[in-house]
Design an enzyme around this catalytic site. Structure first.
Site, PDB file in Angstrom:
ATOM      1  N   HIS A  12     -11.340  -8.309   9.084  1.00  0.00           N
ATOM      2  CA  HIS A  12     -10.973  -6.907   9.305  1.00  0.00           C
ATOM      3  C   HIS A  12     -11.867  -6.331  10.384  1.00  0.00           C
ATOM      4  CE1 HIS A  12     -10.056  -2.687   8.492  1.00  0.00           C
ATOM      5  NE2 HIS A  12      -8.977  -3.133   7.901  1.00  0.00           N
ATOM      6  N   GLU A  19      -4.204  -7.356   2.661  1.00  0.00           N
ATOM      7  CA  GLU A  19      -2.922  -8.047   2.698  1.00  0.00           C
ATOM      8  C   GLU A  19      -2.842  -9.245   1.747  1.00  0.00           C
ATOM      9  OE1 GLU A  19      -1.097  -6.122   4.042  1.00  0.00           O
ATOM     10  OE2 GLU A  19      -1.060  -6.109   6.229  1.00  0.00           O
TER      11      GLU A  19
END
Ligand code: ACO
Length: 379
Positions: free
Chosen positions: A262, A321
């Site tokens: 991320h 996700e």
């Protein structure tokens, strides 16, 4: 002004582009604050409609404002005929593309699409958020060769969506799982799609235009498009003992492991924490879902180790996700619809940012650093 005053920051990494009261991401502490509350205070404790109210109006609603918001949103769920035609025409396209095309038509039945006053923006936010799930549900049915199902005003936002997809009232646990998922992804600082929405709104363009642009930005696999590939990865790996070899082969081939890494989080994404619990709860009743959940947990641990070995120092941790894929799969939804499902939650956040940006009323217009040639001649 001529020349470059500051060096270009690749991908605007670390650049503060706006002040916001909506959400804050602390990537080192692994903390997400939404409207003043830590995510874990909200997820599973308030409904999506309450979280949307928090973002749009700055506070969680009391019983009466909540009832009013639910009523107003429920009354706006039905799609205009023109929108339904676009969904029909795009039934073979990926759901996120159908959503982008249909979203653009949602200004057709507005009294004044270019009214960007605070009152009009609030109305548009409710309408867009109410209708996104109707578009995704209609598309899911049409692409399966079925007719869309009309929304029901007596069901919650999440329960009504599952009803419109599956044609029967959902189990309350399933409706709660979807509700928690949408609250979890409702807003997340200055991510790419939110930034896209704010750039568009900063030109004094309208909310439907800003949200349509945001849908386009969300689609890419580096942003919202990862959970479908996460599921493909788990299916391909098949068994925990094959994970290490599979992951190493992918990394050696220069591929990225979906559901990890991320731009902001350098520790586990707090949304992964919430959603792994939801996936755990949802998988309790079904053997197949349980197997997948157990496999996912094992693959997560192995992937974290392999990523640390192969990409040391990059701090590639589990992102939102990874468990999104499991939650949405357990709701009987197809992987190709996962990014559109994400949009159904994030739309409330995009709208809140558009409201904030319209109030700020300042054009977002960064500079670029020219690295091309100079002084070329045509003749
Ligand atoms: N798997 C393998 N390597 C990775 C991964 C990954 N998932 N993510 C980053 N890396 C590596 C890069 O290859 C790069 O390696 P290098 O230094 O050897 O060149 C290094 O880590 C840094 O990568 P960047 O692309 O600079 O990192 P950035 O912060 O821009 O990336 C991103 C963030 C795009 C999310 C990335 O981690 C990624 O592609 N993850 C996989 C896709 C994914 O899960 N997307 C969903 C994100 S969550 C969301 O948006 C809702």
């Amino acid at each position: 002004m001529s020349g470059i005053t500051t060096p270009a920051r690749r991908g605007l990494d670390g650049v503060v582009a706006a002040q916001t009261r909506l959400s804050h991401v602390d990537g080192l502490a692994g903390e997400l604050i939404i409207g003043g509350y830590e995510l874990k205070e909200l997820a599973g404790r308030v409904t999506f409609e309450e979280a949307a109210h928090l973002l749009w109006r700055g506070a969680l609603p009391g019983p009466e404002p909540l009832l009013a918001l639910r009523r107003e949103m429920a009354s706006q769920r039905a799609l205009p005929e023109e929108t339904l035609q676009v969904v029909r025409a795009s039934r073979t396209a990926p759901p996120i593309d159908a959503l982008r095309m249909a979203c653009a038509t949602l200004s057709l039945d507005m009294a004044d699409p270019n009214d960007i006053s605070p009152q009009a923006d609030l109305g548009d936010a409710q309408m867009l958020t109410a209708r996104f799930p109707s578009i995704v549900a209609a598309h899911a049915r049409l692409s399966a060769g079925l007719e869309p199902i009309a929304p029901r005003a007596d069901l919650s936002h999440a329960a009504n969506f599952l009803y419109m997809v599956h044609g029967k009232e959902p189990d309350p646990i399933a409706a709660r799982a979807l509700d928690t998922y949408w609250v979890t992804v409702i807003d997340h600082g200055m991510n790419a799609s939110t930034f896209a929405a704010r750039v568009i709104a900063s030109t004094r363009s309208d909310m439907v235009s800003a949200v349509t642009g945001a849908v386009g930005a969300l689609k890419g696999p580096l942003h919202g498009g990862a959970p479908g590939p996460v599921l493909d990865m788990l299916v391909e790996i098949g068994a925990a003992e094959k994970a290490e070899g599979w992951l190493k082969r992918e990394l050696a081939a220069g591929e990225r492991i979906m559901g990890f890494g991320h731009r902001v989080y350098k520790v586990r994404d707090p949304r992964a924490e919430v959603l792994s619990k939801v996936a755990d709860e949802m998988s309790a009743a079904h053997l197949e879902d349980r197997r997948l959940f157990d496999l996912a947990r094992a693959v997560e641990q192995i992937a974290l180790r392999v990523l640390e070995e192969e990409k040391p120092g990059r701090n590639l941790k589990t992102n939102v996700e990874f468990y999104t894929a499991l939650v949405l799969q357990s709701l009987g939804l197809k992987p190709r619809s996962f990014v559109a499902m994400f949009a159904c939650g994030r739309v409330a956040g995009w709208c809140a940012h558009v409201i904030e940006q319209h109030a700020e009323d300042h054009l977002i217009r960064p500079q670029s650093e020219y690295v091309g040639p100079r002084g070329l001649k045509t003749g």
